[in-house]
Structure formats: structure tokens, C-alpha cells
Design a protein around this motif. Structure first.
Motif, PDB file in Angstrom:
ATOM      1  N   ASP A  77       9.236   7.668   3.242  1.00 56.47           N
ATOM      2  CA  ASP A  77       9.403   6.471   4.096  1.00 56.47           C
ATOM      3  C   ASP A  77       8.070   5.739   4.257  1.00 56.47           C
ATOM      4  N   ALA A  78       7.005   6.507   4.478  1.00 56.10           N
ATOM      5  CA  ALA A  78       5.686   5.896   4.675  1.00 56.10           C
ATOM      6  C   ALA A  78       5.235   5.176   3.405  1.00 56.10           C
ATOM      7  N   ALA A  79       5.498   5.791   2.260  1.00 58.89           N
ATOM      8  CA  ALA A  79       5.100   5.172   0.984  1.00 58.89           C
ATOM      9  C   ALA A  79       5.861   3.870   0.768  1.00 58.89           C
ATOM     10  N   VAL A  80       7.152   3.869   1.077  1.00 59.35           N
ATOM     11  CA  VAL A  80       7.961   2.654   0.908  1.00 59.35           C
ATOM     12  C   VAL A  80       7.448   1.564   1.852  1.00 59.35           C
ATOM     13  N   ASP A  81       7.162   1.937   3.103  1.00 58.86           N
ATOM     14  CA  ASP A  81       6.642   0.936   4.059  1.00 58.86           C
ATOM     15  C   ASP A  81       5.334   0.334   3.544  1.00 58.86           C
ATOM     16  N   GLU A  82       4.464   1.207   3.050  1.00 52.84           N
ATOM     17  CA  GLU A  82       3.165   0.714   2.580  1.00 52.84           C
ATOM     18  C   GLU A  82       3.335  -0.197   1.358  1.00 52.84           C
ATOM     19  N   LEU A  83       4.200   0.203   0.460  1.00 50.44           N
ATOM     20  CA  LEU A  83       4.452  -0.634  -0.720  1.00 50.44           C
ATOM     21  C   LEU A  83       4.988  -2.001  -0.298  1.00 50.44           C
ATOM     22  N   CYS A  84       5.945  -1.993   0.620  1.00 51.88           N
ATOM     23  CA  CYS A  84       6.592  -3.250   1.011  1.00 51.88           C
ATOM     24  C   CYS A  84       5.619  -4.173   1.759  1.00 51.88           C
ATOM     25  N   ALA A  85       4.571  -3.591   2.340  1.00 48.90           N
ATOM     26  CA  ALA A  85       3.575  -4.407   3.043  1.00 48.90           C
ATOM     27  C   ALA A  85       2.494  -4.926   2.092  1.00 48.90           C
ATOM     28  N   THR A  86       2.577  -4.553   0.812  1.00 46.97           N
ATOM     29  CA  THR A  86       1.559  -4.957  -0.158  1.00 46.97           C
ATOM     30  C   THR A  86       1.924  -6.308  -0.773  1.00 46.97           C
ATOM     31  N   PRO A  87       1.014  -7.273  -0.769  1.00 46.20           N
ATOM     32  CA  PRO A  87       1.324  -8.575  -1.365  1.00 46.20           C
ATOM     33  C   PRO A  87       1.758  -8.423  -2.823  1.00 46.20           C
ATOM     34  N   GLY A  88       2.768  -9.173  -3.206  1.00 49.37           N
ATOM     35  CA  GLY A  88       3.245  -9.135  -4.589  1.00 49.37           C
ATOM     36  C   GLY A  88       4.318  -8.090  -4.838  1.00 49.37           C
TER      37      GLY A  88
ATOM     38  N   ALA B   1       7.564  -5.184  -8.513  1.00 48.75           N
ATOM     39  CA  ALA B   1       6.376  -5.925  -8.093  1.00 48.75           C
ATOM     40  C   ALA B   1       5.966  -6.967  -9.129  1.00 48.75           C
ATOM     41  N   GLU B   2       5.132  -7.882  -8.690  1.00 52.57           N
ATOM     42  CA  GLU B   2       4.474  -8.783  -9.636  1.00 52.57           C
ATOM     43  C   GLU B   2       3.491  -7.960 -10.459  1.00 52.57           C
ATOM     44  N   PRO B   3       3.305  -8.296 -11.729  1.00 53.96           N
ATOM     45  CA  PRO B   3       2.328  -7.551 -12.536  1.00 53.96           C
ATOM     46  C   PRO B   3       0.961  -7.535 -11.859  1.00 53.96           C
ATOM     47  N   GLY B   4       0.377  -6.355 -11.766  1.00 51.69           N
ATOM     48  CA  GLY B   4      -0.964  -6.230 -11.199  1.00 51.69           C
ATOM     49  C   GLY B   4      -1.006  -6.103  -9.688  1.00 51.69           C
ATOM     50  N   ALA B   5       0.139  -6.229  -9.018  1.00 53.56           N
ATOM     51  CA  ALA B   5       0.125  -6.174  -7.551  1.00 53.56           C
ATOM     52  C   ALA B   5      -0.261  -4.779  -7.053  1.00 53.56           C
ATOM     53  N   LEU B   6       0.093  -3.760  -7.831  1.00 56.66           N
ATOM     54  CA  LEU B   6      -0.158  -2.380  -7.389  1.00 56.66           C
ATOM     55  C   LEU B   6      -1.179  -1.722  -8.307  1.00 56.66           C
ATOM     56  N   THR B   7      -2.111  -1.021  -7.694  1.00 52.36           N
ATOM     57  CA  THR B   7      -3.150  -0.364  -8.493  1.00 52.36           C
ATOM     58  C   THR B   7      -2.966   1.143  -8.519  1.00 52.36           C
ATOM     59  N   THR B   8      -2.053   1.682  -7.706  1.00 53.29           N
ATOM     60  CA  THR B   8      -1.790   3.108  -7.776  1.00 53.29           C
ATOM     61  C   THR B   8      -0.360   3.326  -8.243  1.00 53.29           C
ATOM     62  N   GLY B   9      -0.143   4.432  -8.950  1.00 53.38           N
ATOM     63  CA  GLY B   9       1.193   4.750  -9.471  1.00 53.38           C
ATOM     64  C   GLY B   9       1.258   4.502 -10.967  1.00 53.38           C
TER      65      GLY B   9
END
Ligand code: ADP
Ligand code: MG
Length: 329
Positions: A279-290, A309-317
Motif C-alpha cells: 500500500d505504501a509503495a502504491v501511494d508513493e508511486l501515485c504521488a510521483t509526477p508522471g 508512467a511517462e517514460p523516465g518518471a520513475l528511477t527505481t524499479g
């Protein structure tokens, strides 16, 4: 002569805990795979694994696949028992699918083993054989999703699978979408409440008939509160899969992401198969721009979360792309 087969892992984008009641799911095969390099011709199946200890050495008609040691040999033995091949093989397995993470390394091992043993038939027949093998190996009554998408995946597409008819429809994943998987915790479905959930769905079906045909309104009228919650999840999740397919086809990533979030909330609150860490991971992802949306993926009680996500929005995973299903290499 050495031969090779490869079977991908999978991630489910939406449609969770709907497969074993014949509902809709939308997984994709991913660009991580299990390979077997082998030669045929002996009267035993002899496999070593780069990833797991011990050597599996079996006759062509193993008596009790679930009892085989080392324990990863159970999956191999169950496929051998289902296929009853005329001759065996000698070789080794390796994978870059994280094992026990919910990306279906077990089904990839089953499908790769069946291909190495010379399976001939359709993708659906291959998936059905490997599903029976998974039941035989583990005793967990899992659905057909994993084996079918691993057998029938289509590059660049998710597969919408009707788990009752076993019809599957490739749905293109928009090029401007990135699918990212984050590993949260190891889990095993053996000894988890998975089997209990399957039983609760059977109780719901005893009350209102097949869940794949039931409306959320009908499910909401079930008297037992726990069974009702499970049934409302399944019936609403089936609808979300259809809406998600429409959203992908329309290139509407905002709508697709919102459906993933709805799916997660339903799994968390009604199906109760998420964990606080997921749940915490999903919340954090959803709060990330893009990020358009995220949800737990797989059977739950651990495993991974998946984000759109938009390409490049996430740097972990792990950024994963959709690939073709299992094949002889
Ligand atoms: P998942 O399918 O999500 O990865 P499971 O618990 O269902 O997790 O399956 C993991 C098990 O599958 C491992 O414990 C092992 O027994 C078997 N397995 C998967 N990949 C391999 C491999 N490359 N070599 C040996 N065993 C494997
Ligand atoms: Mg598995």
C-alpha cells in the motif's frame, strides 16, 4: 546438439483474483525469461539450475511429483508426469526473472520444461497442461492466467484473457507508456490465504451463481459480509478490465492509471490481499509526477507493485516491455 527454449515471466496490469472464477485478466509477458539449454535422448530428465541448488534427476513417469527433491524439481516432475514423454533430456535451467517475487518464475519453468520435452499443441493446450502441473506440484488451485500469457504473449501488447472461454485478445500498449515493476517482498502462495480466497469465491458462487456473469449489484446483496466483499471485488474487477482495455486502445493513460488505482483499493479493502508495504509503495508511486497509476500485482500477500508512467518518471524499479510468448530458441 544443444537446444534451447525460453519462456518469459509476466506482470498482470489489471484483473487480479478473477482468473479462477473464469473472469477477465490483462497481463503481459515481460522481457525477462527462463531458459533451458539441453539435449534430448536419455531415459531420464536430468536438470541442474543456475539459480537454485541441487540437481533434478527423474524417470519419465515420476510417481509423486509433489514429493520430489530438491523442491524446485516438483515443477519439472509435474510437467514430466503430465506429458509422459517418450524420451528425456539432460540440461540446465537459468532465469533472469526474480524468483518468488510474483512475476511467475514457476510458470515460466513449467512452460519451458514442456517445450524442452517436445510439447506439440496450441498455446491454450500448453497453458492447460502447465496449470495442471502447477496444481500437482504445489497443491495451490491457481488460475490459468500465468501459463497462458507466458505461452501466448504478443510483443508490444497486453493480453486480455477470458479465463472461462480461454479466448485472448492482444491489446496494444501505447508507445508513450512505460510499465515499471517494483519488488516489495518475497512471498509464496503455499500457506498463504490464497486457497481461502478461492473457497470464498466458491461460496459466493453457491449464493449467486457464476461470478463472471454476476453484476456488482447482485454481489452486494450477498448476506455474509466477507463473502460479499470478495464477490464485489471480483465483479467490479471484471468490469475494470474491460474499461482498461478501452482506455489503452484510446491511448487514455490517465483513465487507465485511475483504473489501476481503483483495482488496488478493491484488492486492499475488499479482497484483503495487499500488505502495508505494498500500500505504501502504491501511494508513493501515485504521488510521483508522471505516474498515471499503480497497483499491487499477482496474488498478493507480498510480491510486486506495477506502475503505468511517462517514460523516465520513475528511477527505481524494473522497466519492463511486452514480449512474445515462450518459444524454442
Ligand atoms: P514466482 O512464480 O512468483 O516466481 P513461486 O513461489 O510460485 O514464485 O515459484 C518460485 C519457485 O519456482 C522457486 O522456489 C523454484 O522452486 C521454482 N523456480 C523458478 N525458477 C527457477 C529456476 N530458474 N531454477 C530452479 N527453480 C526455479
Ligand atoms: Mg509462481
Amino acid at each position: 546438439m544443444n537446444r534451447r527454449v525460453a519462456a518469459p515471466g509476466r506482470v498482470n496490469l489489471i484483473g487480479e483474483h478473477t482468473d479462477y472464477t473464469g473472469g477477465l485478466v490483462m497481463p503481459m509477458a515481460i522481457d525477462r525469461s527462463t531458459r533451458i539449454t539441453f539435449h534430448r535422448g536419455s531415459d531420464r530428465v536430468h536438470l541442474a539450475s543456475v539459480d537454485e541448488p541441487g540437481v533434478v534427476d527423474l524417470p519419465l513417469a515420476p510417481a509423486d511429483p509433489a514429493a520430489v527433491q530438491p523442491s524446485w524439481g516438483r515443477y519439472v516432475a509435474a510437467v514430466v508426469a503430465e506429458m509422459a514423454p517418450h524420451d528425456g533430456l539432460r540440461g540446465h535451467v537459468s532465469t533472469d526473472i526474480p524468483i518468488g517475487a510474483g512475476l511467475s518464475s514457476s510458470a515460466a519453468l513449467e512452460v519451458a520444461t514442456a517445450l524442452a520435452l517436445g510439447f506439440r499443441g496450441t498455446a491454450v493446450e500448453l497453458a492447460q497442461l502447465c496449470r495442471r502441473a502447477e496444481h500437482r506440484a504445489t497443491g495451490v488451485p491457481t488460475g490459468i492466467m500465468d501459463q497462458l500469457v507466458i505461452a501466448a504473449g504478443v510483443r508490444g501488447h497486453a493480453l486480455m484473457i477470458d479465463c472461462h472461454t480461454l479466448d485472448y485478445t492482444p491489446v496494444p500498449i501505447p508507445r508513450e507508456a512505460q510499465i515499471v515493476v517494483q519488488f516489495i517482498a518475497h512471498r509464496t502462495l503455499e500457506g498463504s490465504p490464497y486457497t481461502e480466497r478461492v473457497a470464498q469465491c466458491a461460496a459466493a458462487e453457491a449464493a449467486i451463481g457464476p461470478l463472471r456473469l454476476a453484476t456488482p449489484e447482485l454481489a452486494a446483496a450477498i448476506a455474509d459480509p466477507l463473502v460479499r466483499s470478495r464477490a464485489v471485488h471480483v465483479t467490479t474487477e471484471n468490469r475494470r478490465v474491460l474499461s482498461f482495455a478501452d482506455a489503452l486502445r484510446a491511448g487514455d493513460l490517465t483513465a487507465a492509471g485511475a483504473l489501476m488505482v481503483d483495482s488496488h483499493r478493491s484488492l486492499r479493502d475488499l479482497y484483503e490481499c495487499s500488505t502495508p508495504a505494498m500500500d505504501a509503495a502504491v501511494d508513493e508511486l501515485c504521488a510521483t509526477p508522471g505516474v498515471y497509476g499503480a497497483r499491487m500485482t499477482g496474488g498478493g500477500f507480498g510480491g510486486c507493485v506495477v506502475a503505468l508512467a511517462e517514460p523516465g518518471a520513475l528511477t527505481t524499479g524494473w522497466v519492463v516491455s511486452a514480449v512474445d510468448g515462450a518459444h524454442r530458441a
